[in-house]
Design a protein around this motif. Structure first.
Motif, short mmCIF file in Angstrom:
data_model
loop_
_atom_site.label_atom_id
_atom_site.label_comp_id
_atom_site.label_asym_id
_atom_site.label_seq_id
_atom_site.Cartn_x
_atom_site.Cartn_y
_atom_site.Cartn_z
N GLY A 114 0.78 -1.22 0.00
CA GLY A 114 0.00 0.00 0.00
C GLY A 114 0.81 1.27 0.00
N ASP A 115 2.09 1.20 0.35
CA ASP A 115 2.94 2.39 0.33
C ASP A 115 3.61 2.61 -1.02
OD1 ASP A 115 4.47 0.12 0.62
OD2 ASP A 115 5.72 0.88 2.26
N SER A 116 3.22 1.82 -2.02
CA SER A 116 3.80 1.96 -3.36
C SER A 116 3.32 3.25 -4.02
CB SER A 116 3.41 0.75 -4.22
OG SER A 116 3.97 -0.44 -3.71
N GLN A 117 4.12 3.74 -4.96
CA GLN A 117 3.81 4.96 -5.70
C GLN A 117 3.80 4.62 -7.18
OE1 GLN A 117 6.70 7.86 -4.43
NE2 GLN A 117 6.07 7.76 -2.29
N THR A 118 2.67 4.82 -7.84
CA THR A 118 2.53 4.36 -9.21
C THR A 118 1.52 5.20 -9.98
OG1 THR A 118 1.93 2.45 -10.59
CG2 THR A 118 0.77 2.69 -8.49
N LEU A 119 1.68 5.25 -11.30
CA LEU A 119 0.70 5.89 -12.17
C LEU A 119 -0.47 4.96 -12.45
CD1 LEU A 119 3.06 7.55 -14.83
CD2 LEU A 119 2.05 8.61 -12.79
N ALA A 120 -0.31 3.69 -12.13
CA ALA A 120 -1.36 2.69 -12.37
C ALA A 120 -2.39 2.73 -11.25
CB ALA A 120 -0.73 1.30 -12.45
N SER A 121 -3.43 1.95 -11.41
CA SER A 121 -4.39 1.76 -10.33
C SER A 121 -3.77 0.82 -9.32
CB SER A 121 -5.69 1.17 -10.89
OG SER A 121 -6.59 0.84 -9.85
N LEU A 122 -3.59 1.28 -8.10
CA LEU A 122 -2.90 0.49 -7.08
C LEU A 122 -3.88 -0.33 -6.28
CD1 LEU A 122 -0.35 -0.27 -5.44
CD2 LEU A 122 -0.80 1.75 -4.01
N GLU A 123 -3.67 -1.63 -6.27
CA GLU A 123 -4.40 -2.54 -5.40
C GLU A 123 -3.49 -2.82 -4.21
OE1 GLU A 123 -7.59 -4.56 -4.01
OE2 GLU A 123 -7.53 -3.50 -5.94
N ALA A 124 -3.78 -2.19 -3.09
CA ALA A 124 -2.93 -2.29 -1.90
C ALA A 124 -3.17 -3.63 -1.21
CB ALA A 124 -3.20 -1.13 -0.96
#
Length: 360
Positions: free
Chosen positions: A45-55
């Motif tokens: 969940g702490d990831s940083q992305t331009l995509a849709s993040l599924e934490a």
């Protein structure tokens, strides 16, 4: 194209300091979004992305001290991704064996990037699922018989790495990587001691490597000739590599790629590596560094490395190891799988025995 990317949960995407797989996944995912694909990233969940993040889990697993058996949680990302398999045109797994059994029970095709080397045990499991589509990150990685779609080299955004036209004075050698026996920090120190060169070292010490570090590395760190910087962020890493006269890559295992090599060469700093795994594929011998047979030879090649053209090192990366080239390769692999050029038949249980032969 609707694409699911499944990342390991050990580090966030991209990692704040050290983490090769997560760095590659982050670069790939963001570039796919820029190219118009609809991408969902299954990651911490702490990831940083331009995509849709599924934490999948709130934070990188290695940062959560409450978890006692962290490897068990790695099954969460593929579990959640495959529960939503019908939402995607293709699933791209970066989590190794965890996705293999799930990939065979859904109709959505999966492509698996291999980020590690094969052990006896992992070779057996991959061999059992040998007909699924695989992407190798070097030709040297292809140690067992699998359904390989393509080799796609890791790539970097060369614009994020400043060019250093000359090394720092006083000069030093650089080592960057996990402080584990297979990465060879003990050999980097031995080379520095033998030649009298200063050595600056950076990287993380995993829990499993603490005893190794305390026994074989820590006693040799004097912060004069041998300097330990700990974990470094991207800017610190670029400075460490770019200001060095040469980067040492004295691995003791069949490294499937070795991102540090192209990061160093991108700054202009040549790499001196041992002839194992992907090293001969990544270093242009005599142009961007040297591929050596022994650690003694690595020490002997330092003067020659100083004579190499640093612009040539950077151009070599620009021509062979960029994000653009990497994502072009992955898009081609996706299309190949979706068009049916690569079949994804269920593996037959008989493939489990005898064990696949692993090339030494």
């Amino acid at each position: 194209m609707k694409i699911a990317q499944i990342a390991p949960l050990w580090e966030r995407v991209p990692p704040p300091t050290y983490g090769g797989i997560e760095l590659v996944v982050g670069r790939l995912t963001d570039e796919l979004v820029r190219r118009g694909h609809e991408v969902t990233l299954f990651a911490s969940g702490d990831s940083q992305t331009l995509a849709s993040l599924e934490a999948v889990y709130p934070r990188a697993l290695r940062l959560d001290s409450k978890i006692q058996e962290r490897p068990l949680y790695e099954v969460l990302a593929p579990s959640q991704a495959y529960q939503r398999a019908t939402e995607f045109d293709i699933i791209h797994s970066h989590v190794g064996v965890w996705a293999l059994p799930l990939a065979e029970v859904v109709s959505t095709p999966t492509v698996h990037t291999l980020h590690g080397r094969f052990s006896r045990d992992s070779g057996e499991i991959f061999g059992y699922h040998s007909t699924q589509p695989y992407i190798s990150i070097s030709d040297a990685q292809r140690q067992i018989d699998l359904n390989y779609v393509k080799t796609v080299y890791n790539g970097i955004d060369i614009g994020n790495y400043s060019y250093y036209p000359k090394p720092q004075d006083p000069p030093y050698l650089a080592f960057l990587g996990r402080f584990s026996p297979e990465k060879g920090p003990q050999h980097a120190i031995a080379i520095a001691k033998k030649t009298g060169w200063r050595l600056k070292m950076a990287g993380k010490v995993d829990v499993v490597d603490v005893k190794f570090f305390e026994r074989e590395i820590a006693p040799l760190i004097d912060n004069r000739q041998i300097e330990f910087l700990g974990e470094v962020n991207h800017a610190e890493k670029a400075d460490l590599l770019g200001n060095a006269s040469a980067t040492l890559f004295p691995i003791t295992w069949d490294e499937p790629f070795g991102l540090v090599m192209i990061e160093s060469m991108a700054t202009g700093t040549p790499v001196i590596g041992i002839k194992m795994g992907s090293v001969p594929e990544v270093i242009a011998h005599g142009k961007s560094g040297f591929v050596c047979q022994t650690y003694d030879e690595m020490a002997e090649m330092i003067p020659a490395a100083l004579e190499l053209d640093r612009k040539t090192c950077r151009e070599y990366v620009k021509n062979n190891f960029t994000i653009t080239q990497m994502v072009d390769g992955y898009e081609a692999a996706y299309e190949k799988v979706l068009q049916g050029s690569v079949k994804n038949y269920p593996s037959h249980p008989a493939r489990l025995y005898p064990l696949p032969k692993i090339v030494s």
